[in-house]
Design an enzyme around this catalytic site. Structure first.
Site, mmCIF file in Angstrom:
data_model
loop_
_atom_site.group_PDB
_atom_site.id
_atom_site.type_symbol
_atom_site.label_atom_id
_atom_site.label_comp_id
_atom_site.label_asym_id
_atom_site.label_seq_id
_atom_site.Cartn_x
_atom_site.Cartn_y
_atom_site.Cartn_z
ATOM 1 N N LYS A 207 0.863 -1.187 0.000
ATOM 2 C CA LYS A 207 0.000 0.000 0.000
ATOM 3 C C LYS A 207 0.898 1.236 0.000
ATOM 4 O O LYS A 207 1.439 1.625 1.035
ATOM 5 C CB LYS A 207 -0.907 0.031 1.234
ATOM 6 N N GLU A 288 9.591 2.673 10.777
ATOM 7 C CA GLU A 288 10.622 3.713 10.716
ATOM 8 C C GLU A 288 9.883 5.036 10.678
ATOM 9 O O GLU A 288 9.098 5.298 9.761
ATOM 10 C CB GLU A 288 11.508 3.519 9.476
ATOM 11 N N CYS A 322 13.926 11.406 6.054
ATOM 12 C CA CYS A 322 13.916 11.128 7.494
ATOM 13 C C CYS A 322 15.319 11.264 8.071
ATOM 14 O O CYS A 322 15.489 11.468 9.271
ATOM 15 C CB CYS A 322 13.332 9.753 7.789
ATOM 16 N N GLU A 417 9.673 17.428 14.031
ATOM 17 C CA GLU A 417 10.102 17.123 12.665
ATOM 18 C C GLU A 417 9.296 17.963 11.675
ATOM 19 O O GLU A 417 8.077 17.854 11.602
ATOM 20 C CB GLU A 417 9.920 15.628 12.361
#
Length: 529
Positions: A207, A288, A322, A417
């Protein structure tokens, strides 16, 4: 490595200084542009299925350009895909590991053949400049070849035999595996997660993120051409909040591998922990979930090297990695000199459409990301000193590189973030303070240090809380097998992608102990037929 496997060799990136290779890559963009606007349907049990809902994936450099239309599965269709995976699992489980590995190697070869085309799709669908897209194709190829090698190594098992008794330790696949992949590495990350699951013998559903579903459809074409059987791999684009959440909770799903935001990752982790009616196993989750990555620059650092590394780490792919550097912690004696050079170096970056050869900073992924990043920039203006805000094109989802100085370690822009081209520069008076600031977030993914002081490097190696520490170099662009990638704390759970432990997460270990102190065999009559 087992004696039969040669040392792993990474796929080389394209050398764009060679005019012929550069021209081929640019020509591929124009070729792919002629294919824009097509419809990509989910692949369920080897068949394309029509859907009630269709979304448009657009070019973030030019949102009026539709890259492709993607059909989204309903919950009922997703249930059908899981049922097909369940039916296909016994045969795939019993397919020899060498055959599964051979399919991965064929997929890698196909990716190499289609390298320029795959780069073009990334440029147009996700706004990734060629210099960032090409190494991503190399990474996807490496994942296929490395995990093929790793599965053959693990398939040998381990023998602990003693006199009169054999003891065999081996691995078997887990079952049905759901991959939920991000848009920021739209080829490499879904490839790595998917082929690891497949080569381990699991039936796998991919997905992808909605904004990079066309590239995932191209990966699907490659895997099917490489020889993955119907039902073993299925392409299941769908709404994450509804259909994705339903698949996470489905009692027949054995494991979920996710890359994305901390918020979604934690929700998946919680939902997967709940034992559903009819479920006969506990689910494995690999997640992650990003970082707030820092680079420390001390008084002994080579400032030319440090400035170059920080600029590349902070603003490559518009900071949408990331692993990107979003904090740089600078020791007080060199703070002013470093900041001045950092600003001047950043000003040299060309901001523009991703397909332009001179662009260094392209667009961000979509309007939602653009608005979120701009809101953080406004918050930064309240919290710190705006040192640089570069202009950006009005048309498209652009945000210019932005640098804040005099940032408090606890400021929002130093803790949360942002996932954009925004860099917080933090002053530290001592190296101890710099280390405390570096470790003072919820994340532990990547980090870096520029220093020529051995004691500082030793401290960083021992105490810098990150999964991947980079010394005197940029902190992005981990290479498969050479720099296995992944973090801890709230950066994620699970072993490092591209490393020797990664496939173990997709396998169940079994042990068989047999007493062989017997006098021959005496089979039951008819049992050997």
């Amino acid at each position: 490595l087992s004696p039969s496997l040669p040392p792993f060799i990474n796929a080389p990136d394209t050398d764009f200084s060679i005019a012929q290779k550069r021209d081929r890559a640019l020509a591929a963009i124009q070729t792919v542009r002629q294919q824009l606007g097509q419809t990509y349907l989910p692949l369920v049990n080897g068949q394309r299925v029509n859907t009630l809902e269709v979304i448009e994936s657009v070019n973030p450099s030019n949102p009026s350009e539709v890259v492709g239309k993607v059909g989204l599965l309903s919950i009922e269709q997703a249930d059908g895909a899981i049922a097909a995976a369940k039916a296909a699992f016994p045969a795939w489980k019993n397919t020899p590991a060498s055959e599964r590995a051979a399919i991965l190697r064929r997929a890698a070869d196909l990716m190499e053949q289609r390298r320029a085309e795959l780069c073009a799709w990334m440029v147009l669908e996700t706004g990734k400049v060629l210099g960032q897209a090409d190494p991503e194709v190399s990474e996807a190829i490496d994942f296929c070849r490395y995990y093929a090698d790793e599965m053959e190594r693990l398939n040998a098992g381990v023998n602990f035999d003693v006199v009169g008794e054999t003891n065999r330790y081996h691995y078997q696949p887990r079952g049905i595996s759901l991959i939920i992949s991000p848009w920021n590495f739209p080829l490499a990350i879904p490839t790595g997660m998917t082929v690891a699951s497949l080569v381990a013998g699991n039936c796998t559903l991919l997905k992808p993120a909605e904004t990079s579903s066309v590239i995932a459809a191209k990966l699907t074409e490659i895997l099917i051409e490489a020889g993955i059987p119907a039902g073993v791999f299925q392409y299941v684009p769908s709404k994450g909040s509804t259909v994705g959440a339903h698949m996470v909770k489905h009692p027949d799903v054995h494991m979920i591998t996710f890359t994305g935001s901390q918020e979604v990752g934690c929700r998946i982790y919680a939902d997967a922990a709940i034992l559903q009616p009819g479920q006969r196993h506990l689910k494995r989750v690999i997640a992650e979930m990003g970082g707030k990555n820092a680079i420390i620059v001390d008084e002994s650092a080579d400032l030319d090297q440090a400035v170059q590394g920080v600029v590349y780490s902070a603003f490559g792919y518009s900071g949408q990695k990331c692993s990107a550097c979003s904090r740089v912690i600078v020791l007080e004696p060199i703070y002013d000199a470093f900041v001045n050079r950092l600003i001047e170096a950043t000003k040299s970056l060309h901001v523009g459409i991703a397909e332009s050869p001179d662009t260094k900073v392209g667009p961000v992924i979509d309007a939602q990301a653009q608005n979120r990043i701009k809101a953080y920039i406004e918050k930064g203006k309240e919290e710190a000193t705006l040192a640089l805000e570069m202009p950006a094109p009005d048309h498209g989802y652009f945000v210019g590189p932005t640098i804040f100085t005099n940032v408090s370690p606890n400021a929002k822009i130093a803790q949360e973030e942002i996932f954009g081209p925004v860099l917080a520069v933090i002053k530290a008076t001592t190296f101890d303070e710099a280390m405390d600031i570096a470790n003072g977030t919820l994340y532990a993914l990547t980090g870096g240090i520029y220093s020529r002081t051995p004691s500082h490097l030793d401290r960083a190696k021992a105490e810098f809380e990150v999964g991947n520490l980079y010394i005197n170099r940029h902190i992005t662009g981990a290479i498969v097998a050479r720099q296995p990638f992944g973090g801890f704390k709230l950066s994620g759970v699970g072993s490092k992608a591209g490393g020797p432990d990664y496939l173990l997460q997709f396998l169940e270990p079994r042990h068989i102990s047999e007493n062989i102190q017997r006098q021959g065999f005496a089979p039951i009559e008819g049992a050997e037929q």
